[in-house]
Design a protein around this motif. Structure first.
Motif, PDB file in Angstrom:
ATOM      1  N   ASP A   1       0.868  -1.167   0.000  1.00  0.00           N
ATOM      2  CA  ASP A   1       0.000   0.000   0.000  1.00  0.00           C
ATOM      3  C   ASP A   1       0.907   1.219   0.000  1.00  0.00           C
ATOM      4  O   ASP A   1       1.939   1.234   0.683  1.00  0.00           O
ATOM      5  CB  ASP A   1      -0.885   0.041   1.249  1.00  0.00           C
ATOM      6  CG  ASP A   1      -2.005  -0.982   1.220  1.00  0.00           C
ATOM      7  OD1 ASP A   1      -2.348  -1.463   0.123  1.00  0.00           O
ATOM      8  OD2 ASP A   1      -2.540  -1.290   2.295  1.00  0.00           O
ATOM      9  N   VAL A   2       0.533   2.242  -0.768  1.00  0.00           N
ATOM     10  CA  VAL A   2       1.329   3.456  -0.895  1.00  0.00           C
ATOM     11  C   VAL A   2       0.449   4.664  -0.616  1.00  0.00           C
ATOM     12  O   VAL A   2      -0.652   4.764  -1.162  1.00  0.00           O
ATOM     13  CB  VAL A   2       1.918   3.573  -2.323  1.00  0.00           C
ATOM     14  CG1 VAL A   2       2.743   4.836  -2.468  1.00  0.00           C
ATOM     15  CG2 VAL A   2       2.732   2.356  -2.680  1.00  0.00           C
ATOM     16  N   ALA A   3       0.915   5.561   0.246  1.00  0.00           N
ATOM     17  CA  ALA A   3       0.231   6.829   0.502  1.00  0.00           C
ATOM     18  C   ALA A   3       1.141   7.959   0.063  1.00  0.00           C
ATOM     19  O   ALA A   3       2.283   8.050   0.507  1.00  0.00           O
ATOM     20  CB  ALA A   3      -0.113   6.970   1.980  1.00  0.00           C
ATOM     21  N   TYR A   4       0.645   8.790  -0.824  1.00  0.00           N
ATOM     22  CA  TYR A   4       1.373   9.964  -1.300  1.00  0.00           C
ATOM     23  C   TYR A   4       0.948  11.140  -0.433  1.00  0.00           C
ATOM     24  O   TYR A   4      -0.251  11.415  -0.306  1.00  0.00           O
ATOM     25  CB  TYR A   4       1.041  10.234  -2.768  1.00  0.00           C
ATOM     26  CG  TYR A   4       1.388   9.068  -3.660  1.00  0.00           C
ATOM     27  CD1 TYR A   4       2.631   8.991  -4.264  1.00  0.00           C
ATOM     28  CD2 TYR A   4       0.483   8.040  -3.890  1.00  0.00           C
ATOM     29  CE1 TYR A   4       2.967   7.920  -5.078  1.00  0.00           C
ATOM     30  CE2 TYR A   4       0.808   6.966  -4.698  1.00  0.00           C
ATOM     31  CZ  TYR A   4       2.045   6.915  -5.288  1.00  0.00           C
ATOM     32  OH  TYR A   4       2.377   5.847  -6.088  1.00  0.00           O
ATOM     33  N   CYS A   5       1.923  11.833   0.176  1.00  0.00           N
ATOM     34  CA  CYS A   5       1.613  12.855   1.174  1.00  0.00           C
ATOM     35  C   CYS A   5       2.338  14.166   0.912  1.00  0.00           C
ATOM     36  O   CYS A   5       3.341  14.195   0.201  1.00  0.00           O
ATOM     37  CB  CYS A   5       2.021  12.358   2.568  1.00  0.00           C
ATOM     38  SG  CYS A   5       1.302  10.782   3.039  1.00  0.00           S
ATOM     39  N   ARG A   6       1.847  15.218   1.539  1.00  0.00           N
ATOM     40  CA  ARG A   6       2.511  16.524   1.533  1.00  0.00           C
ATOM     41  C   ARG A   6       2.434  17.090   2.943  1.00  0.00           C
ATOM     42  O   ARG A   6       1.512  16.761   3.709  1.00  0.00           O
ATOM     43  CB  ARG A   6       1.866  17.476   0.538  1.00  0.00           C
ATOM     44  CG  ARG A   6       0.458  17.888   0.912  1.00  0.00           C
ATOM     45  CD  ARG A   6      -0.055  18.986  -0.011  1.00  0.00           C
ATOM     46  NE  ARG A   6      -1.469  19.209   0.179  1.00  0.00           N
ATOM     47  CZ  ARG A   6      -2.011  19.935   1.153  1.00  0.00           C
ATOM     48  NH1 ARG A   6      -1.240  20.511   2.044  1.00  0.00           N
ATOM     49  NH2 ARG A   6      -3.322  20.088   1.249  1.00  0.00           N
ATOM     50  N   PRO A   7       3.384  17.949   3.310  1.00  0.00           N
ATOM     51  CA  PRO A   7       3.330  18.580   4.635  1.00  0.00           C
ATOM     52  C   PRO A   7       2.092  19.471   4.753  1.00  0.00           C
ATOM     53  O   PRO A   7       1.718  20.160   3.803  1.00  0.00           O
ATOM     54  CB  PRO A   7       4.606  19.431   4.684  1.00  0.00           C
ATOM     55  CG  PRO A   7       5.495  18.875   3.630  1.00  0.00           C
ATOM     56  CD  PRO A   7       4.591  18.324   2.573  1.00  0.00           C
ATOM     57  N   ASP A   8       1.454  19.437   5.929  1.00  0.00           N
ATOM     58  CA  ASP A   8       0.267  20.255   6.167  1.00  0.00           C
ATOM     59  C   ASP A   8      -0.008  20.318   7.659  1.00  0.00           C
ATOM     60  O   ASP A   8      -0.072  19.283   8.322  1.00  0.00           O
ATOM     61  CB  ASP A   8      -0.934  19.648   5.446  1.00  0.00           C
ATOM     62  CG  ASP A   8      -2.187  20.501   5.529  1.00  0.00           C
ATOM     63  OD1 ASP A   8      -2.083  21.712   5.816  1.00  0.00           O
ATOM     64  OD2 ASP A   8      -3.281  19.957   5.304  1.00  0.00           O
ATOM     65  N   ALA A   9      -0.170  21.513   8.179  1.00  0.00           N
ATOM     66  CA  ALA A   9      -0.580  21.720   9.576  1.00  0.00           C
ATOM     67  C   ALA A   9       0.273  20.933  10.570  1.00  0.00           C
ATOM     68  O   ALA A   9      -0.244  20.330  11.505  1.00  0.00           O
ATOM     69  CB  ALA A   9      -2.062  21.372   9.749  1.00  0.00           C
TER      70      ALA A   9
END
Length: 110
Positions: free
Chosen positions: A54-62
């Protein structure tokens, strides 16, 4: 380290920030207990891997990581880059379903 959502521990977390570590990822393993954070990364591949992930693509936030998209990848695949992503979380196939992880979730790394 730990991967959390809303204060709940989802999994133990390995972090790979070196070029060599990110290139290797989960290659050569038979599985992973927990998850692996690759930072920076916008895409992954499973060429040479022994199991689906399983792969989760993320970005910095809060102060955390916002999940932009998720995918399941079988071995010997090349993933499509997510241009807004800045990091990727990998786990054994089925982990995200157990964790009820979906796009939009805000994750913490502690």
């Amino acid at each position: 380290m730990w991967l959390l959502r809303d204060g709940e521990v989802l999994a133990s977390l390995e972090v790979s920030t070196s070029l060599r570590g990110r290139a290797r990822g989960l290659l050569g393993r038979d599985g992973i207990d927990g998850a692996l954070l690759l930072r920076p990364a916008r895409s992954v591949h499973t060429v040479g891997m022994r199991f689906a992930i399983d792969v989760a693509y993320c970005r910095p936030d809060a102060g955390g990581l916002r999940v932009l998209d998720t995918a399941t990848m079988r071995p010997w695949r090349v993933g499509r880059p997510r241009l807004r992503a800045r990091c990727v979380i990998e786990a054994t196939e089925g982990a995200f379903e157990r964790w009820a992880l979906t796009a939009g979730d805000l994750l913490e790394v502690k």
